[in-house]
Design a protein around this motif. Structure first.
Motif, PDB file in Angstrom:
ATOM      1  N   LEU A 262       0.848  -1.183   0.000  1.00  0.00           N
ATOM      2  CA  LEU A 262       0.000   0.000   0.000  1.00  0.00           C
ATOM      3  C   LEU A 262       0.887   1.237   0.000  1.00  0.00           C
ATOM      4  O   LEU A 262       1.694   1.448   0.916  1.00  0.00           O
ATOM      5  N   LEU A 263       0.727   2.057  -1.039  1.00  0.00           N
ATOM      6  CA  LEU A 263       1.491   3.287  -1.181  1.00  0.00           C
ATOM      7  C   LEU A 263       0.621   4.450  -0.752  1.00  0.00           C
ATOM      8  O   LEU A 263      -0.438   4.704  -1.333  1.00  0.00           O
ATOM      9  N   MET A 264       1.032   5.159   0.289  1.00  0.00           N
ATOM     10  CA  MET A 264       0.306   6.320   0.798  1.00  0.00           C
ATOM     11  C   MET A 264       1.052   7.599   0.458  1.00  0.00           C
ATOM     12  O   MET A 264       2.255   7.706   0.732  1.00  0.00           O
ATOM     13  N   ARG A 265       0.331   8.545  -0.135  1.00  0.00           N
ATOM     14  CA  ARG A 265       0.899   9.860  -0.443  1.00  0.00           C
ATOM     15  C   ARG A 265       0.045  10.928   0.243  1.00  0.00           C
ATOM     16  O   ARG A 265      -1.178  10.860   0.198  1.00  0.00           O
ATOM     17  N   ALA A 266       0.701  11.903   0.864  1.00  0.00           N
ATOM     18  CA  ALA A 266      -0.009  12.987   1.547  1.00  0.00           C
ATOM     19  C   ALA A 266       0.648  14.312   1.227  1.00  0.00           C
ATOM     20  O   ALA A 266       1.866  14.381   0.996  1.00  0.00           O
ATOM     21  N   ILE A 267      -0.165  15.377   1.216  1.00  0.00           N
ATOM     22  CA  ILE A 267       0.342  16.732   0.980  1.00  0.00           C
ATOM     23  C   ILE A 267      -0.664  17.720   1.556  1.00  0.00           C
ATOM     24  O   ILE A 267      -1.873  17.449   1.577  1.00  0.00           O
ATOM     25  N   VAL A 268      -0.178  18.844   2.042  1.00  0.00           N
ATOM     26  CA  VAL A 268      -1.077  19.899   2.528  1.00  0.00           C
ATOM     27  C   VAL A 268      -1.680  20.602   1.319  1.00  0.00           C
ATOM     28  O   VAL A 268      -0.958  21.188   0.502  1.00  0.00           O
ATOM     29  N   ASN A 269      -2.990  20.536   1.183  1.00  0.00           N
ATOM     30  CA  ASN A 269      -3.668  21.155   0.044  1.00  0.00           C
ATOM     31  C   ASN A 269      -3.852  22.655   0.222  1.00  0.00           C
ATOM     32  O   ASN A 269      -3.726  23.418  -0.734  1.00  0.00           O
ATOM     33  N   ASN A 270      -4.162  23.074   1.455  1.00  0.00           N
ATOM     34  CA  ASN A 270      -4.414  24.491   1.706  1.00  0.00           C
ATOM     35  C   ASN A 270      -4.268  24.749   3.196  1.00  0.00           C
ATOM     36  O   ASN A 270      -4.566  23.880   4.016  1.00  0.00           O
ATOM     37  N   ALA A 271      -3.826  25.937   3.534  1.00  0.00           N
ATOM     38  CA  ALA A 271      -3.738  26.363   4.927  1.00  0.00           C
ATOM     39  C   ALA A 271      -4.569  27.615   5.102  1.00  0.00           C
ATOM     40  O   ALA A 271      -4.376  28.606   4.388  1.00  0.00           O
ATOM     41  N   PHE A 272      -5.519  27.558   6.033  1.00  0.00           N
ATOM     42  CA  PHE A 272      -6.352  28.702   6.336  1.00  0.00           C
ATOM     43  C   PHE A 272      -5.759  29.397   7.561  1.00  0.00           C
ATOM     44  O   PHE A 272      -4.625  29.136   7.934  1.00  0.00           O
ATOM     45  N   LYS A 273      -6.504  30.259   8.204  1.00  0.00           N
ATOM     46  CA  LYS A 273      -5.929  31.003   9.317  1.00  0.00           C
ATOM     47  C   LYS A 273      -5.548  30.092  10.473  1.00  0.00           C
ATOM     48  O   LYS A 273      -4.428  30.165  10.997  1.00  0.00           O
ATOM     49  N   ASN A 274      -6.476  29.210  10.894  1.00  0.00           N
ATOM     50  CA  ASN A 274      -6.221  28.360  12.063  1.00  0.00           C
ATOM     51  C   ASN A 274      -6.304  26.873  11.764  1.00  0.00           C
ATOM     52  O   ASN A 274      -6.289  26.059  12.677  1.00  0.00           O
ATOM     53  N   SER A 275      -6.451  26.512  10.503  1.00  0.00           N
ATOM     54  CA  SER A 275      -6.563  25.094  10.161  1.00  0.00           C
ATOM     55  C   SER A 275      -5.935  24.838   8.806  1.00  0.00           C
ATOM     56  O   SER A 275      -5.726  25.765   8.013  1.00  0.00           O
ATOM     57  N   MET A 276      -5.649  23.582   8.550  1.00  0.00           N
ATOM     58  CA  MET A 276      -5.087  23.188   7.253  1.00  0.00           C
ATOM     59  C   MET A 276      -5.757  21.895   6.800  1.00  0.00           C
ATOM     60  O   MET A 276      -6.171  21.070   7.620  1.00  0.00           O
ATOM     61  N   GLU A 277      -5.894  21.750   5.486  1.00  0.00           N
ATOM     62  CA  GLU A 277      -6.430  20.505   4.930  1.00  0.00           C
ATOM     63  C   GLU A 277      -5.300  19.710   4.312  1.00  0.00           C
ATOM     64  O   GLU A 277      -4.509  20.233   3.525  1.00  0.00           O
ATOM     65  N   VAL A 278      -5.245  18.421   4.674  1.00  0.00           N
ATOM     66  CA  VAL A 278      -4.254  17.502   4.117  1.00  0.00           C
ATOM     67  C   VAL A 278      -4.981  16.462   3.277  1.00  0.00           C
ATOM     68  O   VAL A 278      -5.948  15.853   3.744  1.00  0.00           O
ATOM     69  N   GLY A 279      -4.525  16.292   2.059  1.00  0.00           N
ATOM     70  CA  GLY A 279      -5.082  15.262   1.190  1.00  0.00           C
ATOM     71  C   GLY A 279      -4.214  14.017   1.206  1.00  0.00           C
ATOM     72  O   GLY A 279      -2.984  14.109   1.186  1.00  0.00           O
ATOM     73  N   VAL A 280      -4.853  12.848   1.270  1.00  0.00           N
ATOM     74  CA  VAL A 280      -4.126  11.580   1.310  1.00  0.00           C
ATOM     75  C   VAL A 280      -4.692  10.648   0.233  1.00  0.00           C
ATOM     76  O   VAL A 280      -5.917  10.548   0.075  1.00  0.00           O
ATOM     77  N   ARG A 281      -3.831   9.984  -0.474  1.00  0.00           N
ATOM     78  CA  ARG A 281      -4.233   9.029  -1.506  1.00  0.00           C
ATOM     79  C   ARG A 281      -3.555   7.691  -1.216  1.00  0.00           C
ATOM     80  O   ARG A 281      -2.347   7.635  -0.935  1.00  0.00           O
ATOM     81  N   ALA A 282      -4.338   6.621  -1.244  1.00  0.00           N
ATOM     82  CA  ALA A 282      -3.814   5.272  -1.004  1.00  0.00           C
ATOM     83  C   ALA A 282      -3.959   4.440  -2.269  1.00  0.00           C
ATOM     84  O   ALA A 282      -5.039   4.379  -2.861  1.00  0.00           O
ATOM     85  N   GLU A 283      -2.860   3.810  -2.675  1.00  0.00           N
ATOM     86  CA  GLU A 283      -2.848   2.938  -3.841  1.00  0.00           C
ATOM     87  C   GLU A 283      -2.274   1.585  -3.448  1.00  0.00           C
ATOM     88  O   GLU A 283      -1.401   1.497  -2.580  1.00  0.00           O
ATOM     89  N   ALA A 284      -2.768   0.544  -4.076  1.00  0.00           N
ATOM     90  CA  ALA A 284      -2.281  -0.823  -3.808  1.00  0.00           C
ATOM     91  C   ALA A 284      -1.661  -1.398  -5.075  1.00  0.00           C
ATOM     92  O   ALA A 284      -2.130  -1.136  -6.187  1.00  0.00           O
TER      93      ALA A 284
END
Length: 597
Positions: free
Chosen positions: A269-291
């Motif tokens: 299982l290959l997991m890739r993650a990256i911060v998609n956007n950072a707001f004032k007090n929070s951030m969204e992280v996107g994660v993709r899993a491939e087999a």
């Protein structure tokens, strides 16, 4: 680890007292948090909690299905409270509703402190499970769930609405991305970022990790546990978030995600993650899993979006660095993160629960067309939750027209139940067109359709007399209608107020609001139907129950005559009548001017 608490603990205790019967699909799990389950702060890791939640929910689904089941999707999960080493996690899962080959499982997580005997809720989630095909390739058809308690009835009814939202979730994102406000906001933000020297390149937050699926990671069907995959995804997402903030982030939410396919023992299982956007007090992280397996192609297993915060010593969110997305693909993720944040703000179940419990009196919300699915969901769900309450009190009855009342905290609600010799589907068609309301409801001065959102949702402007008499009142109503999802379900016509920038309050009218109103229509064995009008009435209403009963009775007699007269008319004849309708008398009783039905 954190979680959002829905409602208050007193409400849950009241419901548990009512619920003496044991649900046959309910499965419980209790785990004491050991150091091996914790993170660097000696708190239960979210990944471990997700594994326990998925396992408990799967056992509940299989208990109902009588066959192997797999996780298809999990709705948004909100976290607020931490669970420390030495405390006990209690997980309860039960099937809320079974459809054809899928079912919704509700999961509740609470925490127990063994030394203080304190209990508190941690989070709740809704997971969808599907049955696996038999050895001969046949699908397993699930038996229906029969709700017994009030709480089970509510979950059963609202499950159909949640399923509706899941099916259009991706379309909502596309609609938001195509909206002008999102596009312009993105361009403005990108121009600012180009001039900022302290913005962090998103490339620096990238994480890539490979896991080999071993037998301990698999379930009894030799497929990788959905909870295990989620735990690995949380791990890489946390690392990505840490690279942006250079601190220990706290996971706040996990957006709804769908498992696209299975993986088995021996897969990588290959997991890739990256911060998609950072707001004032929070951030969204996107994660993709491939087999992948040895030299085979990669298979997309799952994608998830997680929101993190960084808390200071007082538990308050810290200001985060800005993120500079990479061109093209990074800018796309940046833009989609803005859309998902807007959806999170608009689809809050917490607001719905506060409205129903009477903690929030103002239910007026700005209606964006791209958010109509969530407003429609809240609209229909509020009416279903109100009608499912089991403590209605019969106040009066005349010629089979019954008036019920319900007092809950500071809110007063009414329900009128009547039976008419008209097929339910025909009654639904006639009553769902509010423009015809002035022809039978003597208190609707005027009712005009101002926008068609989709086939099931419409916006109306309604004009009614004021209480006391004087200046007129008007309302902007969202009318949401639903046909039965399954056998025994009612037809539903739900009403609530919304705010439209194109229709602000005008001089000469008091702008009123409807918290929760509408009809539920059931087919009976005699081909009759029940009409339940369940409006939440605002506190200033002073009409006594006797006078209200008389007004309700005359209004529903008029409604019955209208339905009987129209039952055999074709749709074209009804349309002709609508064009000839005058602006004469209009809407429900004087006592309901603030929440016109």
């Amino acid at each position: 680890m954190t979680s959002r608490v829905f409602g208050d603990l007193e409400d849950e205790e009241e419901e548990e007292e009512e619920e003496e019967r044991i649900n046959p699909t309910e499965v419980k799990m209790s785990q004491i948090v050991m150091p091996c389950h914790s993170n660097h702060r000696q708190e239960l890791s979210v990944g471990q909690l997700l594994k326990w939640m998925d396992s408990t929910a799967c056992l509940s689904a299989e208990r109902h299905a009588g066959s192997p089941c797999v996780t298809a999707s999990i709705d948004d999960i909100y976290f607020e409270h931490t669970i420390s080493v030495g405390q006990v996690v209690n997980i309860r899962a039960k099937v809320n509703r079974a459809f054809n080959t899928s079912m919704e499982v509700g999961i509740q997580v609470s925490c127990e402190d063994l030394f203080t005997d304190r209990h508190w809720r941690v989070c709740h989630a809704y997971a969808t499970f599907v049955t696996q095909r038999t050895s001969t390739g046949q699908k397993v058809t699930l038996k229906p769930i029969v709700p017994h308690s009030q709480k089970e009835q509510v979950e059963y009814s609202v499950a159909a609405e949640r399923r509706r939202v899941r099916m259009v979730h991706d379309d909502i994102i596309k609609d938001l991305l195509s909206s002008g406000s999102i596009q312009q906001g993105r361009l403005d933000h990108m121009n600012v970022l180009r001039d900022e020297t302290d913005a962090v390149d998103s490339e620096k937050t990238k994480v890539e990790s490979v896991e080999l699926v071993l037998p301990p990671h698999a379930n009894h069907q030799v497929n990788t546990f959905g909870g295990q995959i989620m735990a690995w995804m949380v791990n890489v997402a946390t690392i990505a978030a840490s690279r942006l903030c250079q601190a220990h982030p706290t996971l706040r939410t996990i957006d709804m995600f769908t498992f696209r396919g299975p993986s088995q023992v021996g897969d990588r299982l290959l997991m890739r993650a990256i911060v998609n956007n950072a707001f004032k007090n929070s951030m969204e992280v996107g994660v993709r899993a491939e087999a992948y397996h040895e030299e085979g192609p990669n298979r997309h297993i799952n994608s998830a979006f997680m929101t993190f915060e960084v808390l200071d010593d007082h538990g308050k969110p810290c200001t985060l660095p800005r993120i500079r997305p990479e061109p093209l693909e990074g800018e796309r993720r940046f833009q989609e993160a803005i859309a998902r944040k807007k959806i999170r703000l608009d689809s809050s179940d917490e607001l719905l629960n506060k409205i129903i419990s009477g903690k929030v009196y103002c239910s007026v919300m700005v209606l964006y067309v791209c958010f109509q699915v969530y407003l429609s969901y809240n609209n229909v769900s509020a009416l279903k939750m109100l009608s499912a309450r089991n403590n209605w009190r019969l106040s009066s009855e005349k010629d089979m027209v019954r008036l019920y009342t319900l007092e809950h905290k500071s809110m007063l609600s009414f329900r009128v139940q009547a039976e008419v010799d008209v097929p339910a589907d025909r009654a639904f068609c006639l009553l769902s067109e509010l423009s015809d309301r002035p022809s039978w409801d003597t208190h609707y001065k005027k009712c005009e359709r101002i926008h068609r959102v989709d086939d099931d949702d419409f916006l109306y402007r309604v004009v009614t007399p004021s209480v006391p008499e004087g200046i007129l009142q008007d309302f902007i109503l969202l009318a949401s209608r639903r046909k039965p999802c399954g056998s025994g379900d009612p037809y539903v016509i739900a009403l609530r107020s919304v705010t439209l920038p194109t229709h602000p309050p005008t001089e000469g009218f008091n702008r009123g609001e409807v918290l929760c109103a509408g009809f539920t229509i059931l087919e009976t064995k005699q081909n009759n139907y029940y009409n339940q009008a369940s409006p939440e009435v605002l506190p200033y209403i002073s009409t006594d129950i006797a006078g209200l009963s008389s007004s309700f009775y005359h209004t529903f007699c008029s409604c019955s005559q209208y339905l009987t007269r129209r039952r055999l008319q074709s749709d074209s004849e009804v349309q002709d009548d609508r064009h000839q309708a005058s602006d004469g008398p209009t809407s429900l009783s004087e006592a309901l001017h603030s929440t016109q039905l």
